[in-house]
Write a protein that holds these residues in place. Structure first.
Motif, PDB file in Angstrom:
ATOM      1  N   LYS A   2      22.286  41.885  55.542  1.00 27.55           N
ATOM      2  CA  LYS A   2      22.350  41.413  54.167  1.00 27.55           C
ATOM      3  C   LYS A   2      23.537  42.095  53.490  1.00 27.55           C
ATOM      4  CE  LYS A   2      17.516  40.343  53.760  1.00 27.55           C
ATOM      5  NZ  LYS A   2      16.247  40.616  53.111  1.00 27.55           N
ATOM      6  N   VAL A   3      24.234  41.338  52.673  1.00 25.03           N
ATOM      7  CA  VAL A   3      25.394  41.843  51.963  1.00 25.03           C
ATOM      8  C   VAL A   3      25.087  41.791  50.467  1.00 25.03           C
ATOM      9  CG1 VAL A   3      27.866  41.570  51.551  1.00 25.03           C
ATOM     10  CG2 VAL A   3      26.899  40.943  53.779  1.00 25.03           C
ATOM     11  N   TYR A   4      25.370  42.889  49.790  1.00 21.42           N
ATOM     12  CA  TYR A   4      25.164  42.993  48.350  1.00 21.42           C
ATOM     13  C   TYR A   4      26.514  43.216  47.683  1.00 21.42           C
ATOM     14  CZ  TYR A   4      20.271  43.527  49.542  1.00 21.42           C
ATOM     15  OH  TYR A   4      19.013  43.303  50.045  1.00 21.42           O
ATOM     16  N   ARG A   5      26.566  42.903  46.408  1.00 22.07           N
ATOM     17  CA  ARG A   5      27.817  43.047  45.668  1.00 22.07           C
ATOM     18  C   ARG A   5      27.572  43.827  44.379  1.00 22.07           C
ATOM     19  NH1 ARG A   5      31.402  38.180  43.081  1.00 22.07           N
ATOM     20  NH2 ARG A   5      33.123  39.510  42.452  1.00 22.07           N
ATOM     21  N   ALA A   6      28.563  44.624  44.011  1.00 26.85           N
ATOM     22  CA  ALA A   6      28.533  45.363  42.740  1.00 26.85           C
ATOM     23  C   ALA A   6      29.970  45.552  42.284  1.00 26.85           C
ATOM     24  CB  ALA A   6      27.857  46.715  42.913  1.00 26.85           C
ATOM     25  N   GLN A   7      30.128  45.871  41.013  1.00 22.25           N
ATOM     26  CA  GLN A   7      31.453  46.206  40.489  1.00 22.25           C
ATOM     27  C   GLN A   7      31.457  47.651  40.050  1.00 22.25           C
ATOM     28  OE1 GLN A   7      33.659  44.287  37.491  1.00 22.25           O
ATOM     29  NE2 GLN A   7      34.746  43.129  39.030  1.00 22.25           N
ATOM     30  N   MET A  20      39.528  46.827  51.538  1.00 25.38           N
ATOM     31  CA  MET A  20      39.524  48.068  52.271  1.00 25.38           C
ATOM     32  C   MET A  20      38.093  48.369  52.706  1.00 25.38           C
ATOM     33  SD  MET A  20      42.142  50.489  50.101  1.00 25.38           S
ATOM     34  CE  MET A  20      41.642  49.982  48.466  1.00 25.38           C
ATOM     35  N   ILE A  21      37.984  49.140  53.713  1.00 25.30           N
ATOM     36  CA  ILE A  21      36.682  49.543  54.220  1.00 25.30           C
ATOM     37  C   ILE A  21      36.568  51.051  54.081  1.00 25.30           C
ATOM     38  CG2 ILE A  21      35.230  49.681  56.276  1.00 25.30           C
ATOM     39  CD1 ILE A  21      36.544  47.087  57.207  1.00 25.30           C
ATOM     40  N   GLY A  22      35.423  51.512  53.618  1.00 22.49           N
ATOM     41  CA  GLY A  22      35.231  52.946  53.450  1.00 22.49           C
ATOM     42  C   GLY A  22      33.776  53.323  53.552  1.00 22.49           C
ATOM     43  N   VAL A  23      33.526  54.606  53.534  1.00 18.53           N
ATOM     44  CA  VAL A  23      32.149  55.106  53.544  1.00 18.53           C
ATOM     45  C   VAL A  23      31.860  55.995  52.342  1.00 18.53           C
ATOM     46  CG1 VAL A  23      31.861  54.909  56.039  1.00 18.53           C
ATOM     47  CG2 VAL A  23      32.732  57.042  55.080  1.00 18.53           C
ATOM     48  N   GLU A  24      32.898  56.383  51.621  1.00 18.30           N
ATOM     49  CA  GLU A  24      32.727  57.210  50.427  1.00 18.30           C
ATOM     50  C   GLU A  24      33.525  56.610  49.280  1.00 18.30           C
ATOM     51  OE1 GLU A  24      33.379  61.439  50.618  1.00 18.30           O
ATOM     52  OE2 GLU A  24      33.078  61.447  52.782  1.00 18.30           O
ATOM     53  N   TYR A  25      33.013  56.753  48.069  1.00 21.48           N
ATOM     54  CA  TYR A  25      33.716  56.336  46.862  1.00 21.48           C
ATOM     55  C   TYR A  25      33.061  57.072  45.706  1.00 21.48           C
ATOM     56  CZ  TYR A  25      36.304  53.252  43.698  1.00 21.48           C
ATOM     57  OH  TYR A  25      37.160  52.748  42.759  1.00 21.48           O
ATOM     58  N   VAL A  67      36.620  47.332  40.491  1.00 20.25           N
ATOM     59  CA  VAL A  67      36.694  47.117  41.936  1.00 20.25           C
ATOM     60  C   VAL A  67      35.449  46.357  42.386  1.00 20.25           C
ATOM     61  CG1 VAL A  67      36.741  48.287  44.179  1.00 20.25           C
ATOM     62  CG2 VAL A  67      38.046  49.217  42.265  1.00 20.25           C
ATOM     63  N   ASP A  68      35.647  45.290  43.160  1.00 19.61           N
ATOM     64  CA  ASP A  68      34.510  44.571  43.738  1.00 19.61           C
ATOM     65  C   ASP A  68      34.073  45.301  44.997  1.00 19.61           C
ATOM     66  OD1 ASP A  68      34.258  42.453  41.896  1.00 19.61           O
ATOM     67  OD2 ASP A  68      35.930  41.403  42.838  1.00 19.61           O
ATOM     68  N   CYS A  69      32.820  45.723  45.019  1.00 17.83           N
ATOM     69  CA  CYS A  69      32.274  46.475  46.146  1.00 17.83           C
ATOM     70  C   CYS A  69      31.226  45.625  46.861  1.00 17.83           C
ATOM     71  CB  CYS A  69      31.627  47.772  45.664  1.00 17.83           C
ATOM     72  SG  CYS A  69      32.767  48.872  44.805  1.00 17.83           S
ATOM     73  N   LYS A  87      43.790  42.608  42.880  1.00 18.44           N
ATOM     74  CA  LYS A  87      42.340  42.696  43.027  1.00 18.44           C
ATOM     75  C   LYS A  87      42.052  43.646  44.180  1.00 18.44           C
ATOM     76  CE  LYS A  87      41.318  38.106  41.271  1.00 18.44           C
ATOM     77  NZ  LYS A  87      41.368  38.533  39.919  1.00 18.44           N
ATOM     78  N   VAL A  88      40.999  44.423  44.045  1.00 14.71           N
ATOM     79  CA  VAL A  88      40.610  45.356  45.095  1.00 14.71           C
ATOM     80  C   VAL A  88      39.172  45.044  45.501  1.00 14.71           C
ATOM     81  CG1 VAL A  88      40.225  47.774  45.705  1.00 14.71           C
ATOM     82  CG2 VAL A  88      42.154  47.156  44.239  1.00 14.71           C
ATOM     83  N   ASN A  89      38.974  44.833  46.801  1.00 10.27           N
ATOM     84  CA  ASN A  89      37.646  44.625  47.368  1.00 10.27           C
ATOM     85  C   ASN A  89      37.392  45.738  48.379  1.00 10.27           C
ATOM     86  OD1 ASN A  89      37.039  42.007  46.156  1.00 10.27           O
ATOM     87  ND2 ASN A  89      38.703  41.256  47.422  1.00 10.27           N
ATOM     88  N   LEU A  90      36.256  46.378  48.256  1.00  4.26           N
ATOM     89  CA  LEU A  90      35.881  47.450  49.170  1.00  4.26           C
ATOM     90  C   LEU A  90      34.589  47.074  49.880  1.00  4.26           C
ATOM     91  CD1 LEU A  90      36.501  50.537  46.862  1.00  4.26           C
ATOM     92  CD2 LEU A  90      38.033  49.595  48.579  1.00  4.26           C
ATOM     93  N   ILE A  91      34.488  47.470  51.135  1.00  4.63           N
ATOM     94  CA  ILE A  91      33.279  47.217  51.929  1.00  4.63           C
ATOM     95  C   ILE A  91      32.725  48.562  52.372  1.00  4.63           C
ATOM     96  CG2 ILE A  91      32.349  46.116  53.991  1.00  4.63           C
ATOM     97  CD1 ILE A  91      34.777  44.186  53.832  1.00  4.63           C
ATOM     98  N   PHE A  92      31.419  48.732  52.145  1.00  3.51           N
ATOM     99  CA  PHE A  92      30.739  49.985  52.471  1.00  3.51           C
ATOM    100  C   PHE A  92      29.424  49.710  53.203  1.00  3.51           C
ATOM    101  CE2 PHE A  92      32.801  50.698  48.336  1.00  3.51           C
ATOM    102  CZ  PHE A  92      33.530  51.837  48.587  1.00  3.51           C
TER     103      PHE A  92
END
Length: 108
Positions: free
Chosen positions: A65-70, A1-6, A74-76, A34-39
């Motif tokens: 550049k793309v960064y990753r966090a959990q 999913m794509i979002g701007v707030e979490y 949820v994988d963000c 599994k849930v992957n979010l893009i911000f």
């Protein structure tokens, strides 16, 4: 999913809770989900969120550049671009409609 707030990352209104609730609901529905979010990687994301570099991409000679966090299972993924540096305003919505539109056009 794509979002701007979490919740716990960026919160300006009710969208943060909605995306968090949807993500957590999907995870609870089935242990194999599994849930992957893009911000956007907004500059006001708390420093306590531990992001690791994931990938560097180039599109039309513009480097992202793309960064990753959990976060709570949820994988963000966070897209870094200078437009997401909120030095002019602490809000992701503004400070002007033009800046907001440009920011979200870049993110899309």
């Amino acid at each position: 999913m794509i979002g701007v707030e979490y919740t716990g990352l960026v919160k300006q209104g009710g969208l943060a809770e909605a995306l968090e609730g949807l993500s957590q609901g999907i995870l609870k529905q089935n242990s194999e989900n599994k849930v992957n979010l893009i911000f956007p990687k907004f500059s006001n994301i708390p420093s306590t969120v531990e992001m690791t570099p994931f990938k560097t991409c180039t599109n039309n000679e513009v480097e992202f550049k793309v960064y990753r966090a959990q976060k709570d299972g949820v994988d963000c993924y966070f897209i870094e671009h200078e437009a997401f540096n909120l030095k002019d305003s602490p809000s992701i919505y503004g400070p002007t409609a033009t800046q907001q539109a440009e920011r979200f056009a870049i993110f899309s």
